[in-house]
Scaffold this motif. Structure first.
Motif, short mmCIF file in Angstrom:
data_model
loop_
_atom_site.label_atom_id
_atom_site.label_comp_id
_atom_site.label_asym_id
_atom_site.label_seq_id
_atom_site.Cartn_x
_atom_site.Cartn_y
_atom_site.Cartn_z
N LYS A 73 -5.54 5.77 -10.16
CA LYS A 73 -5.95 4.66 -11.04
C LYS A 73 -6.03 5.11 -12.49
O LYS A 73 -5.58 4.42 -13.40
CB LYS A 73 -7.30 4.10 -10.59
CG LYS A 73 -7.76 2.89 -11.42
CD LYS A 73 -9.08 2.34 -10.92
CE LYS A 73 -9.47 1.07 -11.67
NZ LYS A 73 -9.56 1.27 -13.14
N LYS B 53 -12.81 0.74 1.80
CA LYS B 53 -13.16 2.11 1.44
C LYS B 53 -14.47 2.12 0.67
O LYS B 53 -14.69 1.32 -0.24
CB LYS B 53 -12.05 2.73 0.61
CG LYS B 53 -10.76 2.91 1.38
CD LYS B 53 -9.68 3.50 0.48
CE LYS B 53 -8.37 3.65 1.24
NZ LYS B 53 -7.29 4.17 0.36
N ARG C 191 -11.08 10.51 -0.97
CA ARG C 191 -11.24 9.23 -1.66
C ARG C 191 -10.96 9.36 -3.16
O ARG C 191 -10.60 8.38 -3.84
CB ARG C 191 -12.65 8.70 -1.44
CG ARG C 191 -13.74 9.63 -1.98
CD ARG C 191 -15.14 9.07 -1.82
NE ARG C 191 -16.16 10.01 -2.27
CZ ARG C 191 -16.49 10.22 -3.54
NH1 ARG C 191 -15.87 9.55 -4.50
NH2 ARG C 191 -17.44 11.09 -3.87
N ASN D 55 -16.03 3.88 -1.82
CA ASN D 55 -15.95 4.85 -2.91
C ASN D 55 -17.36 5.07 -3.46
O ASN D 55 -17.83 4.36 -4.34
CB ASN D 55 -15.02 4.33 -4.02
CG ASN D 55 -13.58 4.32 -3.56
OD1 ASN D 55 -13.16 5.18 -2.80
ND2 ASN D 55 -12.82 3.34 -4.03
N ILE E 182 0.82 -1.20 0.00
CA ILE E 182 0.00 0.00 0.00
C ILE E 182 0.86 1.25 0.00
O ILE E 182 0.51 2.26 -0.61
CB ILE E 182 -0.95 0.01 1.23
CG1 ILE E 182 -1.82 -1.24 1.22
CG2 ILE E 182 -1.80 1.27 1.26
CD1 ILE E 182 -2.67 -1.40 -0.04
N ARG F 286 1.15 4.06 -7.24
CA ARG F 286 0.08 3.63 -6.35
C ARG F 286 0.56 3.52 -4.91
O ARG F 286 -0.23 3.71 -3.98
CB ARG F 286 -0.49 2.28 -6.83
CG ARG F 286 -1.64 1.75 -5.99
CD ARG F 286 -2.17 0.46 -6.57
NE ARG F 286 -1.14 -0.56 -6.70
CZ ARG F 286 -0.72 -1.33 -5.69
NH1 ARG F 286 -1.23 -1.18 -4.48
NH2 ARG F 286 0.21 -2.25 -5.88
N TYR F 287 1.84 3.21 -4.70
CA TYR F 287 2.29 2.94 -3.34
C TYR F 287 3.50 3.75 -2.87
O TYR F 287 3.79 3.79 -1.68
CB TYR F 287 2.60 1.45 -3.16
CG TYR F 287 3.64 0.89 -4.10
CD1 TYR F 287 4.99 1.03 -3.83
CD2 TYR F 287 3.27 0.20 -5.26
CE1 TYR F 287 5.95 0.52 -4.68
CE2 TYR F 287 4.21 -0.31 -6.12
CZ TYR F 287 5.55 -0.15 -5.83
OH TYR F 287 6.50 -0.65 -6.68
N CYS G 183 -8.58 10.74 -4.59
CA CYS G 183 -7.16 10.58 -4.92
C CYS G 183 -6.91 9.20 -5.54
O CYS G 183 -6.11 9.07 -6.49
CB CYS G 183 -6.29 10.76 -3.68
SG CYS G 183 -6.24 12.45 -3.04
N ASP G 184 -7.56 8.18 -5.00
CA ASP G 184 -7.40 6.83 -5.55
C ASP G 184 -7.89 6.77 -6.99
O ASP G 184 -7.30 6.09 -7.84
CB ASP G 184 -8.16 5.82 -4.69
CG ASP G 184 -7.54 5.63 -3.32
OD1 ASP G 184 -6.35 5.98 -3.15
OD2 ASP G 184 -8.24 5.15 -2.41
#
Length: 531
Positions: free
Chosen positions: A182, A83, A175, A85, A40, A194-195, A177-178
């Motif tokens: 992506k 999460k 949220r 979303n 993560i 991503r991490y 941001c993900d």
């Protein structure tokens, strides 16, 4: 529910494969019990220069996860709530016209992407060129060609971030941001963003990613018009009715205004149309260049050339005795200083890195906060005129040909013009002139910079080296105005107008601007059904 394990450390010489074994030991399970395993977050712990380590957070899925967590009896192990979303909400009102997005930087790009993917068929107008043509235009300017005031480092597909380091770091917790990360990965950015604790894409890769996102917008029913400049906004009874672009009147009842922090003629048009805005604090200063090898050694010690380590960065902050902030901004490891003017006869610098960050110099903006008291009043565009004034001075001091004024740090501290270079070579194109930077910066900024550099030299050994290069000037740290908006994200002056992103004063960087673009798209979708 996945299990989150934080604060897992690997020494710099341990292989990544050991990480899973450490997880199993902490959870008291075997590797065959793990159904899913994902990193993560990865960051570097460089507090002990002789014992560098990588710090990880990971997520694991296995059977009886609640019992595994209880058995571990470890504060760094917990069940991670999935999460939520939230799905987008869609309204029931009918649109008279397709939504229009002005600007194709991160805010406009992601507003357009979300609207297109959900059936709203947006029209995106961008004053600059497509990224391929824009790159050629910018490169020609750096080599001495005339400035194109409509397509340059500030204007064009991808926005100012296209000619930067492509940093995705942000302080916001959202949220969305993900969703942004992506989308970047799906369109060609490296999976590591991503991490990684300090992710960046690099200007070279970012250009391709931007093109791929544009293609997705078009595939989903959107339209993109380059070399299309917003000239006017037409409102009736407090609601937007149309826009004028390149002389064409286009009907519009929903307009996302994602113009970026440098669209000064657009700010003037908005002011003329009585769109409420107010001056906002920002920061100005210089670009400072050091040897990247020196920064690596300062941050990594004896491990500076370790193959697992990339070019080191830094973040520096100081509050002066007078109360001003002095700080590094947009630090570009292994990068270059670039000419970033967007108006004739005014000089601005910025920093840029490629994905590999493999150039000789490290550079960063070294800037000082300024506000309305420095601008001489609370007039909405006073900060913008403050920027213009010092950019014009820098242009004149540099020689009137977009050559930047340059001074060795040691000479800056002694208040004398430089006469020759030392160990560091300026990376700025199209050229430079040895000048005294006090001739193109406010005196209060000069004093604060000197105080800050003295402090920073104690934090990073070698930061105050005589030969470090200071290039003037940096003024575009953020927008000089804030275009006030309501809870529905609309302008308090005109309904249906959505001030958005960094240019409206609601973001500061690629990630936060992209998130704000998504928010504005959501605000429209929440009210209207798609087309």
């Amino acid at each position: 529910m996945p299990i989150r394990i934080n604060n897992l450390n690997l020494s710099i010489d341990e292989e990544l494969e050991i990480l899973k074994a450490k997880v199993c030991k902490k959870l008291k399970i075997s590797e065959k019990d793990i159904k899913e395993f994902s990193i993560i977050r990865q960051s570097i712990d460089a507090r002990k220069k002789n014992a560098l380590a990588f710090n990880y957070s990971v997520e694991v899925k296995c059977d009886k996860e609640d019992k595994v967590v209880a058995r571990s009896n470890d504060n760094n192990v917990r069940l991670e709530v999935t999460k939520n979303n939230d799905e987008f909400q869609f309204g029931t009102m009918s649109m008279k016209h397709r939504p229009i997005v002005v600007g194709m930087g991160p805010a406009g790009l992601f507003a357009g992407l979300i609207l297109a993917q959900n059936g709203y068929k947006p029209l995106i107008i961008e004053r600059g060129e497509s990224v391929d043509k824009r790159s050629k235009t910018v490169d020609n300017f750096w080599k001495g060609a005339p400035l194109n005031v409509e397509s340059n480092v500030q204007f064009g597909e991808g926005g100012a971030g296209t000619f930067s380091d492509g940093k995705l770091t942000t302080r916001i917790k959202d949220r969305r941001c993900d969703l942004v990360v992506k989308a970047f990965i799906d369109n060609g950015a490296p999976e590591e963003i991503r991490y990684l604790g300090k992710p960046h894409i690099g200007t070279d890769i970012l250009k391709d990613v931007v093109v791929n996102i544009r293609k997705k917008i078009i595939e989903n029913g959107g339209e993109v018009r380059f070399n299309s400049k917003l000239q006017d906004i037409i409102a009736r009874d407090g609601e937007i009715e149309a826009v004028v672009a390149n002389g064409e009147k286009i009907p519009c009842d929903n307009l996302i205004l994602a113009i970026g922090h440098s669209s000064r003629d657009t700010y003037e048009m908005l002011f003329k149309n009585k769109i409420f805005m107010e001056p906002k604090a920002f920061a100005i200063g210089v670009r400072i260049e050091h040897s990247q090898d020196m920064i690596n050694e300062s941050q990594y010690g004896k491990f500076k050339n370790h193959p697992k380590l990339k070019a080191a960065d830094y973040t520096l902050t100081h509050n002066t005795e007078s109360g001003r902030g002095v700080y590094s901004f947009c630090m570009c490891p292994g990068g270059v200083v670039v000419a970033a003017a967007s108006e004739e006869n005014r000089l601005v610098t910025n920093g840029m890195s490629y994905y590999k960050r493999d150039r000789d110099n490290a550079n960063a903006a070294m800037v000082v906060t300024v506000g309305p008291k420095d601008f001489g009043g609370d007039a909405p565009l006073s900060g913008m005129e403050f920027q213009r004034n010092y950019e014009a001075l820098a242009y004149k001091v540099g020689g009137g040909n977009y050559h930047a004024p340059v001074q060795l740090l040691g000479d800056f501290m002694k208040d004398v013009p430089s006469t020759k270079l030392g160990a560091i070579k300026p990376s700025y194109e199209p050229g430079y002139s040895f000048k005294n930077l006090k001739d193109c910066l406010p005196s209060q900024v000069i004093g604060a910079l000197k105080e800050g550099i003295t402090v920073f030299d104690k934090k990073i050994k070698g930061y105050g080296d005589y030969d470090a290069i200071m290039t003037g000037i940096e003024t575009r740290t953020s927008a000089p105005v804030k275009i006030t908006r309501t809870e529905t994200l609309e302008s308090i002056s005109i309904k249906g107008l959505y001030p958005c992103g960094e240019g409206a004063g609601f973001a500061g960087g690629i990630m936060s601007a992209a998130v704000d673009g998504i928010k504005c798209a959501e605000a429209i979708m929440k009210k209207f059904k798609n087309i």
